[in-house]
Design a protein around this motif. Structure first.
Motif, mmCIF file in Angstrom:
data_model
loop_
_atom_site.group_PDB
_atom_site.id
_atom_site.type_symbol
_atom_site.label_atom_id
_atom_site.label_comp_id
_atom_site.label_asym_id
_atom_site.label_seq_id
_atom_site.Cartn_x
_atom_site.Cartn_y
_atom_site.Cartn_z
ATOM 1 N N GLN A 256 0.954 -1.226 -0.248
ATOM 2 C CA GLN A 256 0.077 -0.016 -0.011
ATOM 3 C C GLN A 256 1.650 1.619 0.796
ATOM 4 O O GLN A 256 0.231 2.409 -0.395
ATOM 5 N N ILE A 257 1.800 1.373 0.889
ATOM 6 C CA ILE A 257 2.502 2.107 0.540
ATOM 7 C C ILE A 257 3.521 2.175 -0.414
ATOM 8 O O ILE A 257 3.931 3.850 -0.851
ATOM 9 N N LEU A 258 3.821 1.268 -1.254
ATOM 10 C CA LEU A 258 4.665 1.682 -2.505
ATOM 11 C C LEU A 258 3.319 2.028 -3.748
ATOM 12 O O LEU A 258 3.690 3.155 -4.152
ATOM 13 N N GLN A 259 1.924 1.826 -3.516
ATOM 14 C CA GLN A 259 0.899 2.885 -4.501
ATOM 15 C C GLN A 259 0.903 3.701 -4.025
ATOM 16 O O GLN A 259 0.948 4.044 -5.436
ATOM 17 N N SER A 260 0.386 4.407 -2.901
ATOM 18 C CA SER A 260 1.135 5.884 -2.441
ATOM 19 C C SER A 260 1.768 5.657 -3.187
ATOM 20 O O SER A 260 1.322 7.443 -3.939
ATOM 21 N N ARG A 261 2.568 6.069 -3.151
ATOM 22 C CA ARG A 261 4.671 7.369 -3.769
ATOM 23 C C ARG A 261 4.017 6.777 -5.126
ATOM 24 O O ARG A 261 4.202 7.726 -5.326
ATOM 25 N N LEU A 262 4.033 5.778 -5.576
ATOM 26 C CA LEU A 262 3.918 6.045 -6.962
ATOM 27 C C LEU A 262 2.548 6.508 -7.709
ATOM 28 O O LEU A 262 2.861 7.128 -8.714
ATOM 29 N N GLU A 263 2.057 6.263 -7.601
ATOM 30 C CA GLU A 263 0.658 7.398 -7.250
ATOM 31 C C GLU A 263 1.026 8.938 -7.615
ATOM 32 O O GLU A 263 0.599 9.711 -8.690
ATOM 33 N N GLY A 264 2.096 9.545 -6.807
ATOM 34 C CA GLY A 264 2.333 10.714 -6.232
ATOM 35 C C GLY A 264 3.294 10.928 -6.895
ATOM 36 O O GLY A 264 4.085 12.243 -7.228
ATOM 37 N N GLY A 265 3.922 10.470 -7.829
ATOM 38 C CA GLY A 265 5.464 10.647 -8.888
ATOM 39 C C GLY A 265 5.039 11.266 -9.905
ATOM 40 O O GLY A 265 3.488 11.186 -10.736
ATOM 41 N N GLU A 266 6.197 11.652 -10.714
ATOM 42 C CA GLU A 266 6.108 13.232 -11.161
ATOM 43 C C GLU A 266 5.650 12.249 -13.248
ATOM 44 O O GLU A 266 6.794 11.253 -13.195
ATOM 45 N N GLY A 267 5.206 12.401 -13.575
ATOM 46 C CA GLY A 267 4.449 11.713 -14.808
ATOM 47 C C GLY A 267 3.547 10.635 -14.769
ATOM 48 O O GLY A 267 4.056 9.915 -15.734
ATOM 49 N N ILE A 268 3.996 10.279 -13.549
ATOM 50 C CA ILE A 268 3.227 8.843 -13.115
ATOM 51 C C ILE A 268 1.133 8.588 -13.612
ATOM 52 O O ILE A 268 1.060 9.749 -12.622
ATOM 53 N N THR A 269 0.552 7.890 -14.363
ATOM 54 C CA THR A 269 -0.884 7.811 -13.902
ATOM 55 C C THR A 269 -1.118 6.281 -14.216
ATOM 56 O O THR A 269 -0.385 5.467 -14.115
ATOM 57 N N ASN A 270 -2.264 6.251 -14.203
ATOM 58 C CA ASN A 270 -3.536 4.993 -14.634
ATOM 59 C C ASN A 270 -2.589 3.699 -13.255
ATOM 60 O O ASN A 270 -1.943 2.599 -14.284
ATOM 61 N N VAL A 271 -2.075 4.234 -12.358
ATOM 62 C CA VAL A 271 -1.820 2.964 -11.025
ATOM 63 C C VAL A 271 -2.749 1.865 -11.442
ATOM 64 O O VAL A 271 -3.601 2.219 -10.580
ATOM 65 N N GLU A 272 -2.089 0.620 -11.440
ATOM 66 C CA GLU A 272 -2.993 0.130 -10.759
ATOM 67 C C GLU A 272 -2.126 -1.771 -9.925
ATOM 68 O O GLU A 272 -1.273 -1.900 -11.105
ATOM 69 N N VAL A 273 -2.940 -2.421 -9.339
ATOM 70 C CA VAL A 273 -1.586 -3.230 -9.418
ATOM 71 C C VAL A 273 -2.088 -4.023 -10.219
ATOM 72 O O VAL A 273 -2.895 -4.840 -9.955
ATOM 73 N N ARG A 274 -0.891 -5.465 -10.838
ATOM 74 C CA ARG A 274 -1.418 -5.854 -12.035
ATOM 75 C C ARG A 274 -1.667 -7.163 -11.708
ATOM 76 O O ARG A 274 -2.142 -7.683 -10.410
ATOM 77 N N THR A 275 -2.834 -8.291 -12.354
ATOM 78 C CA THR A 275 -3.571 -9.343 -11.826
ATOM 79 C C THR A 275 -3.414 -10.192 -12.599
ATOM 80 O O THR A 275 -1.923 -10.635 -13.088
ATOM 81 N N ASP A 276 -3.489 -11.656 -11.953
ATOM 82 C CA ASP A 276 -1.896 -12.451 -12.766
ATOM 83 C C ASP A 276 -3.472 -13.738 -13.450
ATOM 84 O O ASP A 276 -5.084 -12.284 -14.316
ATOM 85 N N ASP A 277 -3.503 -14.502 -14.296
ATOM 86 C CA ASP A 277 -4.278 -14.756 -15.757
ATOM 87 C C ASP A 277 -5.739 -15.224 -14.618
ATOM 88 O O ASP A 277 -6.192 -15.762 -15.753
ATOM 89 N N ASN A 278 -5.520 -15.381 -13.887
ATOM 90 C CA ASN A 278 -7.008 -15.211 -12.714
ATOM 91 C C ASN A 278 -7.930 -14.724 -12.552
ATOM 92 O O ASN A 278 -9.242 -15.050 -11.892
ATOM 93 N N GLY A 279 -6.875 -13.310 -12.949
ATOM 94 C CA GLY A 279 -8.230 -12.373 -12.192
ATOM 95 C C GLY A 279 -7.999 -11.462 -10.380
ATOM 96 O O GLY A 279 -7.969 -10.671 -10.134
ATOM 97 N N ASP A 280 -6.569 -11.847 -10.000
ATOM 98 C CA ASP A 280 -6.496 -12.345 -8.436
ATOM 99 C C ASP A 280 -5.109 -11.234 -8.877
ATOM 100 O O ASP A 280 -4.132 -11.314 -9.602
ATOM 101 N N GLU A 281 -5.474 -9.886 -7.687
ATOM 102 C CA GLU A 281 -3.879 -9.194 -7.813
ATOM 103 C C GLU A 281 -3.021 -9.537 -6.918
ATOM 104 O O GLU A 281 -3.012 -10.832 -6.484
#
Length: 353
Positions: A256-281
């Motif tokens: 969660q900390i990493l996601q928050s920091r990534l979303e606040g990064g300069e030039g960074i948009t569309n941040v989402e947790v990647r999912t596997d072939d089963n649709g699980d994060e």
């Protein structure tokens, strides 16, 4: 005194180093499109001799400075006492040069311009037992100066990353003074490879010949040394970075900390947790580590967009008040293709204790 924390490291990786490296880049070109290379040679700038150690290709860092980080098989006392120089060449012609002199475990050498192109800068030599880490910083407009003692007013790179919010910042404990161990060839039962040993924390990482070292250094900070290793296999990058963190740091909160920091990064948009072939994060944690994969869009200063992934795995280093961060980064389309290489690096990590 500023508090350096795991979160500050994350900010630097996400906003700084990781996204300025360039994905799948080939040979680096300087500003005038002339390729720059460098080497340690015997002799002096006036009378250079044979190459004593090839230095890694100069690569652009944030701000436009060209950098090179190489460990050469000569002790620092030999380099400073036996007549050596650092030579930067452009298409075979000398562009800048600095005679090596000084004493101690850290020596700074002025690398002055030798041509109309105006390239120059500084080399930082750091003792590593029987080897020497040579960090080279070159740019146009830095060609003046002279001499080569170990007190030219240049300081080693410092961790000037933003201060994280107090609520999320773990208390950092001072780390012990690093005792460098040379990188060595080894056999780990999974084929021959090269093993990196963290000089401060003692963890090891083994990588095969498909990976090459881009940067390897230990940087002093307020909380003690921080060990950093960067690899590339020409498709993705792998980073290993350590930082002080309290033993009570909640490792399960790292995604969660990493996601928050990534979303606040300069030039960074569309941040989402990647999912596997089963649709699980792709995220999770256990008692000593946590992991997460992100997809996001990064737009550089020229307006060009890159669809990237970041895969993080953070590990507590028991008894040392520290956390190891492993980051693998590349283009989103290469995530699955890079899985075997990424997992091999993960499986090779050996943390003492």
């Amino acid at each position: 005194m500023r508090n350096r924390s795991l979160l500050a490291v994350v900010v630097m990786l996400v906003v700084g180093m990781a996204f300025t490296a360039g994905i799948g880049s080939g040979a680096v070109r300087a500003q005038d499109d002339a390729a720059l290379s460098a080497a340690v040679v015997g002799g002096s700038c006036e009378s250079p001799g044979d190459v004593a150690g090839e230095l890694r290709d100069l690569a652009p860092a944030e701000g436009g400075v060209l950098t090179s980080f190489t460990r050469v098989d000569l002790p620092i006392d030999d380099l400073t006492g036996a007549g050596y120089a650092i030579v930067v060449t452009s298409d075979g012609n000398t562009a800048a040069c600095g005679d090596i002199s000084g004493s101690g475990n850290d020596v700074y050498v002025a690398v002055t311009s030798q041509s109309d192109a105006g390239y120059g800068g500084v080399a930082w030599l750091h003792a590593r037992d029987a080897q020497t880490q040579v960090s080279l910083f070159i740019s146009q407009g830095l060609g003046g100066g002279g001499g080569g003692d170990n007190n030219n007013g240049v300081e080693p790179p410092s961790d000037e990353t933003p201060e994280p919010p107090a609520d999320d910042t773990p208390e950092a404990k001072p780390t012990r003074t690093p005792k460098a161990k040379p990188t060595e060839e080894t056999n780990q039962g999974q084929g021959e490879g090269t093993t990196y040993t963290s000089p401060t924390f003692g963890y090891t990482v083994t990588y095969d010949e498909t990976w090459e070292v881009v940067e390897e250094q230990t940087t002093p900070t307020d909380n003690g040394p921080q060990d950093f290793l960067k690899l590339t296999n020409r498709t993705s990058f792998a980073y290993f970075y350590t930082n002080g963190a309290d033993e009570s740091f909640p490792i399960e909160q790292l995604p969660q900390i990493l996601q928050s920091r990534l979303e606040g990064g300069e030039g960074i948009t569309n941040v989402e947790v990647r999912t596997d072939d089963n649709g699980d994060e792709i995220t999770g944690s256990d008692d000593t580590s946590a992991w997460v994969a992100f997809n996001f869009t990064w737009t550089n200063q020229d307006g060009k967009e890159f669809e990237l992934y970041d895969y993080y795995h953070g590990y507590k280093i028991p008894g040392q008040g520290a956390v190891l961060i492993f980051l693998n980064e590349g283009l989103q389309r290469a995530y699955d293709q890079q899985a075997p290489a990424r997992e091999a690096l993960e499986n090779s990590i050996n943390i003492p204790g």
